[in-house]
Design a protein around this motif. Structure first.
Motif, PDB file in Angstrom:
ATOM      1  N   GLN A  65      -5.491  -3.269  -4.550  1.00  0.00           N
ATOM      2  CA  GLN A  65      -6.780  -2.962  -5.160  1.00  0.00           C
ATOM      3  C   GLN A  65      -7.930  -3.555  -4.358  1.00  0.00           C
ATOM      4  O   GLN A  65      -9.069  -3.092  -4.456  1.00  0.00           O
ATOM      5  CB  GLN A  65      -6.820  -3.458  -6.600  1.00  0.00           C
ATOM      6  CG  GLN A  65      -5.834  -2.749  -7.514  1.00  0.00           C
ATOM      7  CD  GLN A  65      -6.129  -2.951  -8.986  1.00  0.00           C
ATOM      8  OE1 GLN A  65      -7.273  -3.084  -9.386  1.00  0.00           O
ATOM      9  NE2 GLN A  65      -5.087  -2.960  -9.792  1.00  0.00           N
ATOM     10  N   ASN A  66      -7.649  -4.576  -3.560  1.00  0.00           N
ATOM     11  CA  ASN A  66      -8.680  -5.149  -2.698  1.00  0.00           C
ATOM     12  C   ASN A  66      -9.097  -4.179  -1.596  1.00  0.00           C
ATOM     13  O   ASN A  66     -10.103  -4.414  -0.912  1.00  0.00           O
ATOM     14  CB  ASN A  66      -8.168  -6.440  -2.058  1.00  0.00           C
ATOM     15  CG  ASN A  66      -7.852  -7.515  -3.080  1.00  0.00           C
ATOM     16  OD1 ASN A  66      -8.523  -7.626  -4.112  1.00  0.00           O
ATOM     17  ND2 ASN A  66      -6.839  -8.319  -2.816  1.00  0.00           N
ATOM     18  N   TYR A  67      -8.325  -3.106  -1.430  1.00  0.00           N
ATOM     19  CA  TYR A  67      -8.592  -2.141  -0.363  1.00  0.00           C
ATOM     20  C   TYR A  67      -8.812  -0.743  -0.935  1.00  0.00           C
ATOM     21  O   TYR A  67      -8.522   0.265  -0.296  1.00  0.00           O
ATOM     22  CB  TYR A  67      -7.435  -2.148   0.635  1.00  0.00           C
ATOM     23  CG  TYR A  67      -7.156  -3.533   1.150  1.00  0.00           C
ATOM     24  CD1 TYR A  67      -7.928  -4.098   2.156  1.00  0.00           C
ATOM     25  CD2 TYR A  67      -6.159  -4.325   0.563  1.00  0.00           C
ATOM     26  CE1 TYR A  67      -7.707  -5.389   2.598  1.00  0.00           C
ATOM     27  CE2 TYR A  67      -5.928  -5.618   1.004  1.00  0.00           C
ATOM     28  CZ  TYR A  67      -6.709  -6.147   2.018  1.00  0.00           C
ATOM     29  OH  TYR A  67      -6.491  -7.448   2.432  1.00  0.00           O
ATOM     30  N   ASN A  68      -9.327  -0.711  -2.180  1.00  0.00           N
ATOM     31  CA  ASN A  68      -9.694   0.535  -2.853  1.00  0.00           C
ATOM     32  C   ASN A  68      -8.499   1.460  -3.092  1.00  0.00           C
ATOM     33  O   ASN A  68      -8.635   2.689  -3.108  1.00  0.00           O
ATOM     34  CB  ASN A  68     -10.787   1.270  -2.069  1.00  0.00           C
ATOM     35  CG  ASN A  68     -12.062   0.455  -1.979  1.00  0.00           C
ATOM     36  OD1 ASN A  68     -12.517  -0.112  -2.976  1.00  0.00           O
ATOM     37  ND2 ASN A  68     -12.643   0.369  -0.797  1.00  0.00           N
ATOM     38  N   LEU A  69      -7.318   0.844  -3.250  1.00  0.00           N
ATOM     39  CA  LEU A  69      -6.116   1.591  -3.594  1.00  0.00           C
ATOM     40  C   LEU A  69      -5.470   0.947  -4.815  1.00  0.00           C
ATOM     41  O   LEU A  69      -5.529  -0.267  -4.980  1.00  0.00           O
ATOM     42  CB  LEU A  69      -5.113   1.582  -2.443  1.00  0.00           C
ATOM     43  CG  LEU A  69      -5.536   2.230  -1.128  1.00  0.00           C
ATOM     44  CD1 LEU A  69      -4.511   1.929  -0.037  1.00  0.00           C
ATOM     45  CD2 LEU A  69      -5.694   3.739  -1.293  1.00  0.00           C
ATOM     46  N   VAL A  70      -4.878   1.756  -5.654  1.00  0.00           N
ATOM     47  CA  VAL A  70      -4.118   1.241  -6.790  1.00  0.00           C
ATOM     48  C   VAL A  70      -2.658   1.601  -6.562  1.00  0.00           C
ATOM     49  O   VAL A  70      -2.293   2.780  -6.495  1.00  0.00           O
ATOM     50  CB  VAL A  70      -4.608   1.842  -8.128  1.00  0.00           C
ATOM     51  CG1 VAL A  70      -3.761   1.326  -9.289  1.00  0.00           C
ATOM     52  CG2 VAL A  70      -6.083   1.496  -8.354  1.00  0.00           C
ATOM     53  N   GLY A  71      -1.817   0.590  -6.381  1.00  0.00           N
ATOM     54  CA  GLY A  71      -0.396   0.824  -6.169  1.00  0.00           C
ATOM     55  C   GLY A  71       0.331   0.927  -7.499  1.00  0.00           C
ATOM     56  O   GLY A  71       0.321  -0.011  -8.289  1.00  0.00           O
ATOM     57  N   LEU A  72       0.950   2.070  -7.749  1.00  0.00           N
ATOM     58  CA  LEU A  72       1.613   2.300  -9.036  1.00  0.00           C
ATOM     59  C   LEU A  72       3.130   2.162  -8.962  1.00  0.00           C
ATOM     60  O   LEU A  72       3.793   2.186  -9.998  1.00  0.00           O
ATOM     61  CB  LEU A  72       1.246   3.681  -9.584  1.00  0.00           C
ATOM     62  CG  LEU A  72      -0.227   3.882  -9.952  1.00  0.00           C
ATOM     63  CD1 LEU A  72      -0.426   5.270 -10.560  1.00  0.00           C
ATOM     64  CD2 LEU A  72      -0.712   2.806 -10.921  1.00  0.00           C
ATOM     65  N   GLY A  73       3.677   2.012  -7.760  1.00  0.00           N
ATOM     66  CA  GLY A  73       5.126   1.844  -7.684  1.00  0.00           C
ATOM     67  C   GLY A  73       5.660   2.150  -6.301  1.00  0.00           C
ATOM     68  O   GLY A  73       4.914   2.519  -5.381  1.00  0.00           O
ATOM     69  N   TYR A  74       6.966   1.985  -6.174  1.00  0.00           N
ATOM     70  CA  TYR A  74       7.646   2.174  -4.893  1.00  0.00           C
ATOM     71  C   TYR A  74       8.567   3.386  -4.942  1.00  0.00           C
ATOM     72  O   TYR A  74       9.024   3.803  -6.007  1.00  0.00           O
ATOM     73  CB  TYR A  74       8.499   0.947  -4.567  1.00  0.00           C
ATOM     74  CG  TYR A  74       7.719  -0.315  -4.303  1.00  0.00           C
ATOM     75  CD1 TYR A  74       7.259  -0.619  -3.020  1.00  0.00           C
ATOM     76  CD2 TYR A  74       7.461  -1.230  -5.331  1.00  0.00           C
ATOM     77  CE1 TYR A  74       6.556  -1.790  -2.777  1.00  0.00           C
ATOM     78  CE2 TYR A  74       6.749  -2.400  -5.095  1.00  0.00           C
ATOM     79  CZ  TYR A  74       6.306  -2.677  -3.810  1.00  0.00           C
ATOM     80  OH  TYR A  74       5.608  -3.837  -3.572  1.00  0.00           O
ATOM     81  N   THR A  75       8.837   3.901  -3.758  1.00  0.00           N
ATOM     82  CA  THR A  75       9.866   4.921  -3.624  1.00  0.00           C
ATOM     83  C   THR A  75      10.557   4.691  -2.277  1.00  0.00           C
ATOM     84  O   THR A  75       9.925   4.250  -1.321  1.00  0.00           O
ATOM     85  CB  THR A  75       9.292   6.344  -3.706  1.00  0.00           C
ATOM     86  OG1 THR A  75      10.341   7.300  -3.573  1.00  0.00           O
ATOM     87  CG2 THR A  75       8.234   6.594  -2.653  1.00  0.00           C
ATOM     88  N   PHE A  76      11.850   4.966  -2.212  1.00  0.00           N
ATOM     89  CA  PHE A  76      12.623   4.640  -1.021  1.00  0.00           C
ATOM     90  C   PHE A  76      13.341   5.871  -0.477  1.00  0.00           C
ATOM     91  O   PHE A  76      13.720   6.758  -1.233  1.00  0.00           O
ATOM     92  CB  PHE A  76      13.657   3.553  -1.331  1.00  0.00           C
ATOM     93  CG  PHE A  76      13.050   2.273  -1.830  1.00  0.00           C
ATOM     94  CD1 PHE A  76      12.559   1.334  -0.947  1.00  0.00           C
ATOM     95  CD2 PHE A  76      12.944   2.028  -3.201  1.00  0.00           C
ATOM     96  CE1 PHE A  76      11.975   0.163  -1.404  1.00  0.00           C
ATOM     97  CE2 PHE A  76      12.361   0.856  -3.676  1.00  0.00           C
ATOM     98  CZ  PHE A  76      11.880  -0.082  -2.760  1.00  0.00           C
ATOM     99  N   SER A  77      13.507   5.882   0.841  1.00  0.00           N
ATOM    100  CA  SER A  77      14.279   6.966   1.459  1.00  0.00           C
ATOM    101  C   SER A  77      15.530   6.412   2.123  1.00  0.00           C
ATOM    102  O   SER A  77      16.081   7.029   3.029  1.00  0.00           O
ATOM    103  CB  SER A  77      13.419   7.717   2.481  1.00  0.00           C
ATOM    104  OG  SER A  77      12.863   6.835   3.437  1.00  0.00           O
TER     105      SER A  77
END
Length: 323
Positions: free
Chosen positions: A134-146
């Motif tokens: 959020q400090n970089y104008n992004l909201v992280g809502l979760g992870y996904t893996f390949s």
């Protein structure tokens, strides 16, 4: 009430209606970007996310931007900032310039089992990494893996020693750079959408990639040899534009958060099978597979791990937590 007062009230009501319509319409459509081939686990997660939000009573339309597949992840970040995109999946290695602690995900041989990835994503340390975006104008809502990362090449590579002097496709990320330099290889930054062309032009000798990307992009046609190393995890983060997120209602935010949480869980559950299927597909296509365990990398993994643990406390705390 005077005519002037009536006009002012009418103008106020009209302005309020425009605001409400604008706020409502912004939540009715989500345009996202992801750089991955069809069938890739990240694509599957976004398809599930779309399905979760497309309810009959209150649908939120989720659409993919095809434009970013050509321009790459830098375009996703740029378009999130400009408002052209509301969401996207970004590879962790592309976000480490924002938060260097995210390099904790990329420490070689940090993970030995796929279920460790899910546990790490849910850990307090993993969640803090999302919050810090959020400090970089992004909201992280979760992870996904390949899955895990491996090495494909046009010519046989039979050991770690064979990597010395080889030009290996990498990322603009210091963990990758330091890892391959330590192995005696020459890391070359190449966008995923350019891999096939670079292989065909003999501009690289090997490709660092996950199996899903190898299958989806048919890398085996140009690089039919696989060093099955599982040396790094291949995580992505589902982010939304903070500017866009902040004007959504709490109810809409909750719906989107829940929709991705359920899609994320589905992705975790399918990951192990996806890895097995992709490896089988590559074998069926005639790819020669050489198993290379961690022990053959000598002290390179431990030395790199010690370096990052000593220079970044949060990477150390994350590493200790996920063991």
């Amino acid at each position: 009430m005077t005519k002037t007062a009536i006009t002012r009230v009418s103008t106020l009501i009209a302005s309020l209606l425009v605001f409400l319509v604008s706020a409502t319409s912004s939540a009715e459509s989500i345009r996202f970007g992801v750089v991955a081939p069809e069938g890739h686990p990240w694509i599957q997660v976004m398809q599930q996310f779309k399905s979760n939000l497309n309810t009959p009573t209150s649908p939120i339309n989720v659409k993919e931007s095809r434009f970013v597949k050509v321009r790459g992840e830098a375009a996703i970040l740029e378009m999130l900032g400009s408002g052209e995109l509301q969401a996207g999946i970004i590879a962790v290695e592309s976000l480490t310039t924002f938060d260097p602690a995210l390099n904790g995900w990329l420490v070689p041989f940090q993970f030995h089992k796929l279920d460790q990835l899910e546990a790490a994503a849910k850990s307090p340390e993993g969640q803090t990494m999302l919050t810090n975006l959020q400090n970089y104008n992004l909201v992280g809502l979760g992870y996904t893996f390949s899955g895990m990362r491996n090495i494909m090449s046009p010519k046989p590579l039979n050991s770690v020693e064979d990597l010395k002097g080889k030009r290996v496709r990498s990322f603009a990320n210091d963990m990758f750079h330091n890892w391959y330099r330590r192995l005696g290889a020459e890391p070359k930054v190449i966008q995923v959408q350019d891999l096939v062309v670079n292989l065909q032009k003999n501009e690289i000798d090997a490709v660092d990639c996950d199996l899903a990307t190898a299958v989806g992009m048919e890398l085996d046609k140009a690089a039919p040899y696989l060093l099955h190393t599982n040396h790094m995890a291949s995580p992505g983060i589902f982010v939304v534009s903070k500017k866009w997120w902040d004007v959504q209602s709490p109810q809409t935010q909750a719906r989107i958060t829940d929709a991705f949480s359920r899609a994320q869980t589905a992705g975790f559950e399918l990951l192990a099978q996806s890895e097995r299927d992709n490896l089988k597909t590559l074998r069926d296509r005639g790819v020669t597979v050489k198993e290379i365990p961690e022990a053959q990398f000598g002290d390179a993994p431990q030395k790199l791990r010690d370096f990052y643990y000593s220079t970044n406390l949060r990477i150390q705390q994350f590493g200790v937590a996920v063991q």
